[in-house]
Design a protein around this motif. Structure first.
Motif, mmCIF file in Angstrom:
data_model
loop_
_atom_site.group_PDB
_atom_site.id
_atom_site.type_symbol
_atom_site.label_atom_id
_atom_site.label_comp_id
_atom_site.label_asym_id
_atom_site.label_seq_id
_atom_site.Cartn_x
_atom_site.Cartn_y
_atom_site.Cartn_z
ATOM 1 N N SER A 109 0.846 -1.190 0.000
ATOM 2 C CA SER A 109 0.000 0.000 0.000
ATOM 3 C C SER A 109 0.881 1.239 0.000
ATOM 4 C CB SER A 109 -0.913 0.010 1.229
ATOM 5 O OG SER A 109 -1.754 -1.120 1.234
ATOM 6 N N GLY A 110 0.585 2.169 -0.870
ATOM 7 C CA GLY A 110 1.522 3.263 -1.092
ATOM 8 C C GLY A 110 1.009 4.622 -0.712
ATOM 9 N N LYS A 111 1.265 5.603 -1.606
ATOM 10 C CA LYS A 111 1.122 7.001 -1.247
ATOM 11 C C LYS A 111 -0.314 7.496 -1.247
ATOM 12 C CE LYS A 111 1.984 8.522 -6.023
ATOM 13 N NZ LYS A 111 2.921 9.246 -6.895
ATOM 14 N N VAL A 112 -1.228 6.746 -1.845
ATOM 15 C CA VAL A 112 -2.636 7.164 -1.889
ATOM 16 C C VAL A 112 -3.367 6.580 -0.692
ATOM 17 C CG1 VAL A 112 -4.781 7.012 -3.196
ATOM 18 C CG2 VAL A 112 -2.611 7.304 -4.404
ATOM 19 N N PRO A 113 -4.113 7.387 0.082
ATOM 20 C CA PRO A 113 -4.846 6.837 1.222
ATOM 21 C C PRO A 113 -5.866 5.801 0.762
ATOM 22 C CG PRO A 113 -5.524 9.103 0.785
ATOM 23 C CD PRO A 113 -4.333 8.839 -0.073
#
Length: 604
Positions: free
Chosen positions: A518-522
Motif C-alpha cells: 500500500s503506497g502514497k494514496v490513502p
C-alpha cells in the motif's frame, strides 16, 4: 525493564478477553503432549510405511524408537524466487540432525502462490484462501504423528501465516521457522514505481516496463520491498520463532546455510525428550502477539497482517481485535523507512542494523515484552544481536550501537514518527484499516464525491477513458472475502497515484485488500461489513460525499445519514467471478469465511 502502559494495557485486555479460549487451547495441546509421539505405539505396518523410504541408518534409528525425528514442512517450488532456495534445505537439515544422532523427514509440502504473479488476474481470488489451505496442508503433513518437532520452510504472503496456523494446531510440538532470505538489491523500488506510472500514462511501452520489472525481481530470494513477505520474516523473528538475525540474510551464502543447520539442531533441543521443552503453542501467547503487532507498527508493515495476526492468534486461543491494533499503533513509534515507506529496501534495513537493532531499541523504550519464550532462549533481549559467520562458525554478536543508515533505521529516541503506520477507521460506512506510513500528511484527509465500481477493472477502464478528472474517492466493492475471496487490488495504485500527482484529492475505499505494498494514496481497505453482506459500502452511490480522515480515524458518508442507511443495498451477479482458474473449487470457502475484522478465516 518496564513496559509502556499502553502495551501492557492491550496485552492485559487480550489475556482477559481470551481467558477461556486460551485455557481450552492449552489444555488441548497439553493433552496432545501427554499422548506422546506414537512411533512407539504404531503397529508394525504403520511404522514400516512411515520409514520405508528412509536410508538404512535412519530406518534403524526410527525402528529402535530412540532417535528424535524432525518433520520438515516445505513450501518449495522452483517457479517462485522466494521459495526456489528451499530445494537444497531438506538435505542440509537431514545432514545437520544426523550429527546429533537424530533423523529428519520431509513430512509434506504446502502450496505457495505469488501475489506478484497473480496481481489483476483471476488466480488472485484464490490468494487469501490459500492461507487456510496451507494451514490444512500443514496439519495433514504432521498428522502421521512420526515427529518430535518440526521446521517450517516458508516466506511469502499467505504461506507463513498458513504454516503458523497449522503449526499451532500441533502446538505441543516445538517448531522453528526457517527463512531463505531476500534476493540481492536490484533496480531501486522507487525507480520501478516510476516506470510503472509512466506505463500507465502511455509514456513508455511494455518492453520498457518488463525490463524494469525484471531488473527489480531478478534472482532467487524474496522480493526486496517491505510487503507482506518481508513483514512475515520480521514477525517470525520478533515473536521468537526464527533464530536471531535470520530474517534477512541473502540466499546461497555460508551464513544462510549455517543458520539453517543450527535451526534444525536447535528445534530438537526443545523437544519433550529434553530439559528445555518449548512448544510452539507456549511461545505464541498474548505477549508474543503484542510483540508482533508492535514490530508491525514500528516498521510500517503489511496491512495483510491486520487479517493474519487475528487468525494466528485465534489458532492459539487468543482473541485480538482491530481496536487492539489501533491502540498499539497510536503508542508505537515508527523506526523504519523501507519501500513503500521510503526508498530503501530490506537489504539496506538489514545492513543498517536490522532486526537486532530494532528489537534492542524497542525493548529499551518499553515497547516490547522481554519476558517471553523463544526458540533461542528465555527473554527477547537475546534477539538484540546480529548473526555472523566467522572462521566457519556461527556466532551472535551484539547489535550495533548506532544505525548504519539513520534515514532507514532510527533509534527509539529519534523516531521517524511518534505513532505507527496502521490505523483503524470507523464511521457510518463501517470499519476499515489504512496504512498511513507511506501517505504524506497533506493527503491523509480527503473529502470528495464518490465514484463507485464493482471491480478494479472498472476503475482502470474509467481512468484510461479519461473519466476521472476531479477530486474523487474511488469505491471498489464486491471484492470482499464472501464475494470473490478478497483479492489484492494493487493494480489500482499507479492510476490513483497519477491522479494524486495531478493535484487532485484522491482516496480509495474497498472491501478488498491492497497488500503490504500500500503506497502514497490513502486507501481504506478491508471495509467491514463487506458489500456482499449488505454493508454500508453497498449503499454508496456516485456523487455521494465521503470524508476519510486518517489522522482522526474516521470514515463517513456526509449528508442525510438516515436516508443513506435506508437505501436498498446494491447487488451484483458474481457468478462469472466464481468460475475459471480453479475458483469453482472454493465455493465452500466463500460460504464459510468470516469477516475481515475476525481474520477472514474459514475456521470460525
Amino acid at each position: 525493564m518496564s513496559v509502556h502502559k499502553t502495551i501492557q494495557a492491550v496485552t492485559d485486555r487480550i489475556a482477559a478477553r481470551s481467558e477461556l479460549t486460551r485455557r481450552a487451547y492449552l489444555d488441548r495441546i497439553d493433552h496432545q503432549k501427554s499422548q506422546g509421539v506414537h512411533r512407539g505405539t504404531l503397529s508394525c505396518g504403520n511404522l514400516a510405511h512411515g520409514f520405508a523410504a528412509c536410508a538404512p541408518a535412519d530406518k534403524a534409528q526410527l525402528a529402535g524408537n530412540k532417535a528424535l525425528n524432525l518433520g520438515i514442512v516445505t513450501s518449495y517450488n522452483d517457479m517462485l524466487s522466494a521459495h526456489q532456495p528451499y530445494a537444497t534445505y531438506p538435505d542440509l537439515i537431514k545432514a545437520a540432525v544426523r550429527e546429533i544422532g537424530s533423523t529428519a523427514q520431509v513430512a509434506g509440502g504446502v502450496p505457495a502462490m505469488c501475489d506478484g504473479v497473480t496481481q489483476g488476474q483471476p488466480g488472485m481470488d484464490l490468494s487469501l484462501f490459500s492461507r487456510d489451505v496451507i494451514a490444512m496442508a500443514t496439519a495433514i503433513a504432521l498428522s502421521h504423528n512420526m515427529f518430535d518437532a518440526a521446521v517450517y520452510l516458508g516466506i511469502c504472503d499467505k504461506i507463513v501465516p498458513g504454516l503458523l496456523i497449522g503449526a499451532l494446531t500441533f502446538g505441543h510440538l516445538p517448531g522453528v521457522f526457517i527463512p531463505a532470505g531476500p534476493m540481492p538489491s536490484g533496480l531501486p523500488n522507487d525507480e520501478k514505481a516510476r516506470v510503472r506510472q509512466l506505463f500507465m500514462e502511455g509514456k513508455v511501452g511494455r518492453p520498457e516496463l518488463l525490463e524494469a520489472e525484471s531488473k527489480s525481481y531478478h534472482s532467487p530470494g524474496t522480493c526486496t520491498f517491505y510487503g507482506t513477505a518481508n513483514s512475515n520474516q520480521m514477525l517470525m523473528e520478533i515473536m521468537g520463532l526464527h533464530l536471531p538475525g535470520a530474517s534477512f540474510v541473502n540466499p546461497g551464502t555460508p551464513l544462510r546455510d549455517a543458520l539453517t543447520r543450527e535451526a534444525a539442531k536447535r528445534v530438537l533441543a526443545l523437544s519433550a525428550e529434553g530439559n528445555d521443552y518449548t512448544p510452539v503453542g507456549h511461545i505464541i501467547d498474548e505477549k508474543a502477539i503484542v510483540n508482533g503487532l508492535v514490530g508491525l507498527h514500528a516498521t510500517g508493515g503489511s496491512t495483510n497482517h491486520t487479517l493474519h495476526l487475528i487468525a494466528i492468534a485465534n489458532a492459539a486461543g487468543l482473541q485480538v481485535t482491530w481496536d487492539d491494533m489501533s491502540d498499539l499503533s497510536d503508542a508505537v513509534p515508527l523506526l523504519a523507512r523501507v519501500y513503500p515507506n521510503g526508498i530503501a529496501d530490506v537489504n539496506h534495513f538489514h545492513a543498517a542494523g536490522g532486526m537486532g537493532f530494532l528489537i534492542r531499541e524497542l525493548l529499551s523504550g518499553g515497547f516490547l515484552h522481554n519476558d517471553v519464550k523463544t526458540v533461542y532462549g528465555k527473554g527477547l533481549e537475546s534477539y538484540a544481536v546480529e548473526a555472523k559467520y566467522i572462521d566457519e562458525k556461527l556466532s551472535f554478536e551484539p547489535a550495533p550501537a548506532e544505525s548504519g543508515l539513520p534515514k532507514v533505521l532510527a533509534p527509539v529516541s529519534a523516531p521517524f514518527a511518534k505513532s505507527g503506520g496502521l490505523k483503524l477507521l470507523k464511521g457510518n460506512l463501517g470499519k476499515s484499516v489504512i496504512k498511513i506510513s507511506a501517505v504524506k500528511p497533506e493527503h491523509r484527509l480527503v473529502e470528495a464525491p464518490a465514484r463507485v465500481f464493482h471491480s478494479q477493472a472498472g476503475l482502470q477502464e474509467a481512468f484510461k477513458a479519461g473519466e476521472l478528472t476531479g477530486d474523487v474517492i474511488a469505491v471498489v466493492r464486491f471484492s470482499g472475502p464472501k464475494a470473490i475471496g478478497m483479492p489484492e487490488l494493487h493494480k489500482l495504485t499507479p492510476a490513483l497515484g497519477i491522479l494524486q500527482d495531478r493535484g487532485l484529492k484522491v482516496a480509495l475505499i474497498t472491501d478488498g485488500r491492497m497488500s503490504g505494498a500500500s503506497g502514497k494514496v490513502p486507501a481504506a481497505i478491508h471495509m467491514t461489513p463487506e458489500a456482499m453482506d449488505g454493508g454500508p459500502i453497498s449503499k454508496i452511490r456516485d456523487g455521494d460525499i465521503i470524508r476519510l480522515d486518517a489522522e482522526a480515524g474516521t470514515i463517513d458518508f456526509v449528508g442525510n445519514e438516515r436516508e443513506f442507511l435506508s437505501r436498498t443495498p446494491a447487488t451484483e451477479d458474481l457468478r462469472p467471478e466464481h468460475e475459471g482458474m480453479g475458483r469453482e473449487l472454493f465455493a465452500g470457502f466463500r460460504s464459510l469465511v468470516g469477516p475481515a475484522d475476525r481474520g477472514a478465516s474459514v475456521f470460525g
